[in-house]
Write a protein that holds these residues in place. Structure first.
Motif, mmCIF file in Angstrom:
data_model
loop_
_atom_site.group_PDB
_atom_site.id
_atom_site.type_symbol
_atom_site.label_atom_id
_atom_site.label_comp_id
_atom_site.label_asym_id
_atom_site.label_seq_id
_atom_site.Cartn_x
_atom_site.Cartn_y
_atom_site.Cartn_z
ATOM 1 N N VAL A 79 0.852 -1.202 0.000
ATOM 2 C CA VAL A 79 0.000 0.000 0.000
ATOM 3 C C VAL A 79 0.884 1.248 0.000
ATOM 4 N N ALA A 80 1.968 1.228 0.765
ATOM 5 C CA ALA A 80 2.872 2.389 0.841
ATOM 6 C C ALA A 80 3.508 2.679 -0.517
ATOM 7 N N GLU A 81 3.959 1.634 -1.222
ATOM 8 C CA GLU A 81 4.565 1.810 -2.547
ATOM 9 C C GLU A 81 3.525 2.327 -3.545
ATOM 10 N N TYR A 82 2.331 1.772 -3.461
ATOM 11 C CA TYR A 82 1.242 2.205 -4.339
ATOM 12 C C TYR A 82 0.931 3.683 -4.097
ATOM 13 N N GLU A 83 0.904 4.095 -2.841
ATOM 14 C CA GLU A 83 0.600 5.488 -2.485
ATOM 15 C C GLU A 83 1.651 6.441 -3.064
ATOM 16 N N VAL A 84 2.934 6.055 -3.019
ATOM 17 C CA VAL A 84 4.010 6.899 -3.564
ATOM 18 C C VAL A 84 3.791 7.109 -5.061
ATOM 19 N N ASN A 85 3.528 6.017 -5.780
ATOM 20 C CA ASN A 85 3.292 6.115 -7.229
ATOM 21 C C ASN A 85 2.020 6.898 -7.533
ATOM 22 N N PHE A 86 0.993 6.678 -6.739
ATOM 23 C CA PHE A 86 -0.281 7.394 -6.900
ATOM 24 C C PHE A 86 -0.045 8.899 -6.756
ATOM 25 N N SER A 87 0.667 9.305 -5.719
ATOM 26 C CA SER A 87 0.916 10.734 -5.470
ATOM 27 C C SER A 87 1.768 11.365 -6.570
ATOM 28 N N LYS A 88 2.764 10.618 -7.066
ATOM 29 C CA LYS A 88 3.627 11.148 -8.134
ATOM 30 C C LYS A 88 2.832 11.409 -9.410
ATOM 31 N N LEU A 89 1.944 10.473 -9.750
ATOM 32 C CA LEU A 89 1.228 10.563 -11.020
ATOM 33 C C LEU A 89 -0.067 11.363 -10.948
ATOM 34 N N ALA A 90 -0.631 11.524 -9.765
ATOM 35 C CA ALA A 90 -1.929 12.202 -9.619
ATOM 36 C C ALA A 90 -1.903 13.632 -10.133
ATOM 37 N N ARG A 91 -0.765 14.296 -10.043
ATOM 38 C CA ARG A 91 -0.714 15.697 -10.492
ATOM 39 C C ARG A 91 -0.875 15.838 -12.001
ATOM 40 N N PHE A 92 -0.732 14.707 -12.737
ATOM 41 C CA PHE A 92 -0.910 14.756 -14.186
ATOM 42 C C PHE A 92 -2.355 14.463 -14.603
ATOM 43 N N ALA A 93 -3.196 14.195 -13.616
ATOM 44 C CA ALA A 93 -4.625 13.966 -13.890
ATOM 45 C C ALA A 93 -5.435 14.675 -12.810
ATOM 46 N N PRO A 94 -5.274 16.005 -12.702
ATOM 47 C CA PRO A 94 -5.890 16.741 -11.589
ATOM 48 C C PRO A 94 -7.404 16.639 -11.502
ATOM 49 N N GLU A 95 -8.076 16.477 -12.652
ATOM 50 C CA GLU A 95 -9.540 16.416 -12.619
ATOM 51 C C GLU A 95 -10.064 15.180 -11.886
ATOM 52 N N TYR A 96 -9.214 14.158 -11.716
ATOM 53 C CA TYR A 96 -9.632 12.939 -11.009
ATOM 54 C C TYR A 96 -9.365 13.014 -9.503
ATOM 55 N N VAL A 97 -8.572 13.996 -9.095
ATOM 56 C CA VAL A 97 -8.165 14.065 -7.681
ATOM 57 C C VAL A 97 -8.257 15.481 -7.115
ATOM 58 N N ASN A 98 -9.131 16.308 -7.692
ATOM 59 C CA ASN A 98 -9.169 17.709 -7.267
ATOM 60 C C ASN A 98 -9.973 17.961 -5.989
ATOM 61 N N THR A 99 -10.525 16.892 -5.376
ATOM 62 C CA THR A 99 -11.126 17.004 -4.042
ATOM 63 C C THR A 99 -10.640 15.816 -3.209
ATOM 64 N N GLU A 100 -10.694 15.961 -1.906
ATOM 65 C CA GLU A 100 -10.294 14.867 -1.000
ATOM 66 C C GLU A 100 -11.083 13.603 -1.298
ATOM 67 N N GLU A 101 -12.379 13.778 -1.486
ATOM 68 C CA GLU A 101 -13.262 12.629 -1.708
ATOM 69 C C GLU A 101 -12.925 11.905 -3.014
ATOM 70 N N LYS A 102 -12.696 12.673 -4.091
ATOM 71 C CA LYS A 102 -12.344 12.058 -5.380
ATOM 72 C C LYS A 102 -11.009 11.316 -5.280
ATOM 73 N N LYS A 103 -10.067 11.942 -4.609
ATOM 74 C CA LYS A 103 -8.726 11.354 -4.464
ATOM 75 C C LYS A 103 -8.805 10.048 -3.674
ATOM 76 N N ALA A 104 -9.529 10.067 -2.582
ATOM 77 C CA ALA A 104 -9.693 8.868 -1.746
ATOM 78 C C ALA A 104 -10.407 7.765 -2.527
ATOM 79 N N LYS A 105 -11.445 8.142 -3.257
ATOM 80 C CA LYS A 105 -12.225 7.163 -4.027
ATOM 81 C C LYS A 105 -11.359 6.501 -5.095
ATOM 82 N N ARG A 106 -10.592 7.311 -5.813
ATOM 83 C CA ARG A 106 -9.720 6.774 -6.872
ATOM 84 C C ARG A 106 -8.675 5.831 -6.292
ATOM 85 N N PHE A 107 -8.079 6.211 -5.181
ATOM 86 C CA PHE A 107 -7.051 5.384 -4.530
ATOM 87 C C PHE A 107 -7.660 4.043 -4.104
ATOM 88 N N GLN A 108 -8.822 4.113 -3.499
ATOM 89 C CA GLN A 108 -9.506 2.916 -2.991
ATOM 90 C C GLN A 108 -9.870 1.955 -4.126
#
Length: 196
Positions: A79-108
């Motif tokens: 999960v920790a490794e996945y989170e690092v990769n998720f955080s690195k790449l999330a900034r290139f798809a801001p519309e999918y993670v522009n709220t806490e809820e969207k970000k949490a949902k996508r990660f889950q």
């Protein structure tokens, strides 16, 4: 750079100048020629970023990084490794993670099925809390797996020990030796009645 602006309290009209000061070598030469082509007295931070990204992170690369984010799955990562990769790449798809809820949902959504199936019960909408809980679930699953494997190993060892003790009991102390009963019927042992 934006963290540095905040810390140094850099005003908007000075941000591009401040950032360009830190450019080195080829990037410095590139900026000097680009600045001349822009033909403006004051270059805004937005214009600097647009020009910089056109050079060092063109649209096709941004699209590739966005696709990498959209295809990111936990799979064999922790999960920790996945989170690092998720955080690195999330900034290139801001519309999918522009709220806490969207970000949490996508990660889950892209967690391993065994973890993903347990996390929704907690109804977490905060990204940091979700990551923390997913790590806990993963840790518990690993502990249960180790415990189960330990019990299985002990069971197999006890079965193996029981089998070898039965084998020794049946065939004498040396296990592979002949029992006295069998030796009675061996040819040439003086017992004419039971000779083969």
């Amino acid at each position: 750079m934006e963290k540095a602006f905040e810390l140094a309290e850099v005003k908007d009209d000075k941000k591009a100048q401040y950032a360009s000061y830190y450019l080195r070598d080829e990037a410095r030469y590139w900026w000097e020629s680009s600045k001349a082509l822009l033909d403006r007295k004051v270059i805004t931070w937005e214009k600097f970023m647009e020009t910089f990204l056109e050079k060092y992170l063109p649209i096709y690369m941004q699209d590739q990084l966005e696709m990498r984010f959209l295809n990111l799955r936990q799979e064999d990562m922790t999960v920790a490794e996945y989170e690092v990769n998720f955080s690195k790449l999330a900034r290139f798809a801001p519309e999918y993670v522009n709220t806490e809820e969207k970000k949490a949902k996508r990660f889950q959504q892209e967690l391993k099925p065994g973890i993903r199936s347990q996390v929704p019960l907690l109804e977490i909408r905060n990204y940091a809390i979700l990551v923390h809980k997913a790590i806990i679930v993963e840790g518990e699953k690993e502990a249960t797996k180790r415990e189960s494997e330990g019990k299985k190993r002990k069971f197999e060892e006890s079965i193996s020990d029981q089998g070898s003790s039965k084998f020794r009991g049946k065939f004498g102390k040396n296990g592979g030796g002949q029992s006295q009963k069998f030796q009675k019927f061996k040819p040439g042992n003086g017992n004419k009645k039971n000779r083969f």
